[in-house]
Design an enzyme around this catalytic site. Structure first.
Site, short mmCIF file in Angstrom:
data_model
loop_
_atom_site.label_atom_id
_atom_site.label_comp_id
_atom_site.label_asym_id
_atom_site.label_seq_id
_atom_site.Cartn_x
_atom_site.Cartn_y
_atom_site.Cartn_z
N HIS A 493 40.70 3.03 40.70
CA HIS A 493 40.77 1.86 39.82
C HIS A 493 41.54 2.15 38.54
O HIS A 493 41.87 1.23 37.79
CB HIS A 493 39.35 1.40 39.49
CG HIS A 493 39.24 -0.09 39.30
ND1 HIS A 493 40.33 -0.89 39.02
CD2 HIS A 493 38.18 -0.94 39.35
CE1 HIS A 493 39.94 -2.14 38.90
NE2 HIS A 493 38.64 -2.20 39.10
N ASP A 497 44.50 -2.19 40.41
CA ASP A 497 43.58 -3.25 39.98
C ASP A 497 42.89 -3.87 41.19
O ASP A 497 43.36 -3.74 42.33
CB ASP A 497 44.34 -4.33 39.21
CG ASP A 497 44.91 -3.81 37.90
OD1 ASP A 497 44.30 -2.88 37.33
OD2 ASP A 497 45.96 -4.31 37.46
#
Length: 522
Positions: A493, A497
């Site tokens: 992450h 995204d």
């Protein structure tokens, strides 16, 4: 003509070393390739062999001095070069006179078998299976033993025909690149008497049974920081303490463990320090159960798998998103053309070819999933080297299908078949497992219905495939039984995204549910 003994190349980032000890004194005779001086770097201790047979005329650098790569260490004269040969001639003549033909026949040259280089980032290995015993005959290119590195297992072959005269290692030993593994007498036959052990004189000082003193640079650093040998675990040969070992202890001292300077006596790390926690994790086994337990040392490959997976969890901001794909279209296409496909291409049409191509299409649209983080930079890969996780009896390996985005499905299937066979046979080369940009893991072959795969660092994405399970699905307002598969995308992450991860997985799903898109490159 005199021969020069110089500091060899020590590695890409190593420019100097410290002279540890000389195995010979000035005036002594040495044989070609016999270790003559020991050098110590920050990371390793290595022996420098004599470039030729002769007499050590001069030692230009003393023990404890620091030298740069290429520096002159000493010189060899010609005078001693004839001495070993003359001795051999006398022994040979005496053996023939007494009828000792076997001894004469065994006086062939001893060939050292060393740990081969296994790649730029691999510096050590663990000895696996040992196929030959001392006294066994060996043929050129016949396997002698197996080495397990961080990334693969490889067999070490005999360089000549002859007889194995010495095994310097045993199963489970840790060895560094260049270390001696065995010696083979070239041209000898099984049953011949062993040759003279003159070349092994350097082991007469105690060998591996006696602990080696700290390397000179390490000893100096220990004195500066008032450290004792008992406070440091040596990582060098035979447990020798190297400079890097001392530096590691000093660094820990700065973080609140062993003091870097001062104090009457070094103290141990505090009981609640994180580094000590794993040691107390295992409860003692009861006396009744202990005889039924078996303790087996982890292979180097298994240790590396464990370390890398844990590092990935500790380093990346890992998250997993799920979707499901209707496999009906792919299964029908595969069923319709599998015989023709195999006849034309010589390989079976499986699911991995479709998944690999679907992933390549999605990676082109969502490049962040194909990238990696390097410090504060993001490196985008404009190519698709797809790793395919393969389970073997020695652990999980991930061979790489290089430039999969430029291949047809048939080419992908052929390459996956080749890599899978090599993995199961333990014949994967290091190059087969380097450079992957994304990984596919198929737990479905073992019956897994759903999982959350762990990233293969430094990659930022891994796709988990699972078992195809028939389930009732609503299709066009009607309930129908369809072959469904759960897909799981684990991603970092920090660079990917949530929107990109979900879109990537949707693109893979769309390609598989409409496989003509793969053929038409849509």
């Amino acid at each position: 003509m005199a021969s020069e003994i110089r500091v060899p190349t020590l590695g890409e980032s190593v420019t100097e070393a410290t002279v540890g000890r000389w195995f010979k004194k000035a005036g002594e005779t040495v044989a070609a390739d016999e270790p003559i001086v020991e050098l110590e770097t920050d990371k390793v201790t290595l022996e420098v062999p004599a470039p030729a047979a002769g007499t050590l005329d001069e030692i230009t650098v003393q023990e404890g001095e620091t030298v740069e790569v290429g520096a002159l260490l000493g010189t060899l004269g010609e005078a001693g070069a004839a001495t070993p040969k003359a001795d051999d001639d006398k022994k040979s003549a005496k053996a023939e006179a007494s009828g000792e033909k076997a001894a004469s026949a065994s006086s062939g040259k001893l060939i050292d078998v060393n740990v081969p280089s296994a790649g730029e980032s691999v510096t050590e290995a663990q000895v696996g299976e040992v196929y030959k015993a001392v006294g066994d005959a060996v043929k050129v290119d016949e396997p002698i033993l197996e080495l397990e590195t961080d990334k693969a297992a490889q067999e070490v072959m005999s360089p000549v025909d002859g007889v194995l005269r010495e095994l310097a290692v045993k199963k489970g030993d840790e060895v560094e690149v260049g270390a001696l593994l065995a010696r083979i007498e070239a041209g000898a036959a099984a049953g011949d008497a062993a040759p003279s052990a003159a070349r092994d004189a350097r082991h007469s000082d105690g060998g591996t049974d006696s602990p080696r003193p700290p390397a000179p640079a390490a000893q100096k650093l220990m004195e500066e920081h008032k450290l004792q040998a008992g406070d440091i675990a040596g990582s060098g040969k035979d447990g020798q303490i190297l400079k890097s070992d001392v530096l590691a202890v000093v660094e820990r001292g700065k973080d609140g463990g062993t003091p870097a300077r001062g104090g009457d006596e070094p103290t141990r790390r505090a009981p609640n320090a994180p580094a000590e926690t794993p040691k107390a994790a295992r409860a003692p086994t009861s006396q009744a159960d202990e005889p039924r337990e078996e303790r087996v040392k982890m292979t180097r490959l298994r240790q590396t798998i464990a370390r890398r997976l844990k590092d990935a969890q500790d380093t990346a901001a890992m998250l997993t998103t799920f979707n499901e794909v209707d496999m009906k279209a792919v299964m029908e296409l595969r069923s319709r053309y599998k015989d023709l496909f195999e006849k034309k291409h010589g390989v079976k049409l499986g699911f991995m070819g479709f998944f690999t191509k679907a992933v390549c299409h999605a990676l082109k649209e969502i490049p962040a999933v194909n990238a990696e983080i390097d410090g504060t930079d993001i490196i985008y890969k404009n190519f698709c080297h797809i790793g395919v996780a393969v389970g073997t009896d020695k652990g999980l390996v991930v061979p790489v299908v290089r430039d999969a985005d430029q291949m047809e499905i048939a080419e992908v299937e052929k390459e996956i078949g080749r890599l899978g066979a090599a993995a199961r046979d333990g014949k994967l080369a290091l190059a087969d497992m380097q450079g992957g940009t994304f990984t596919i893991s198929n737990g479905g072959v073992y019956g897994s219905l759903m999982s959350t795969p762990i990233l293969n660092a430094p990659q930022s994405g891994i796709l988990g495939m699972h078992k195809i399970q028939e389930r009732p699905m609503v299709v066009g307002g009607e309930i129908k039984i369809r072959p469904m598969m759960y897909l799981a995308l684990s991603y970092d992450h920090r660079i990917v995204d949530g929107k990109e991860a979900v879109t990537f997985l949707v693109r893979v799903k769309e390609s598989l549910e409409d496989p003509e898109r793969l053929v038409l490159d849509l």
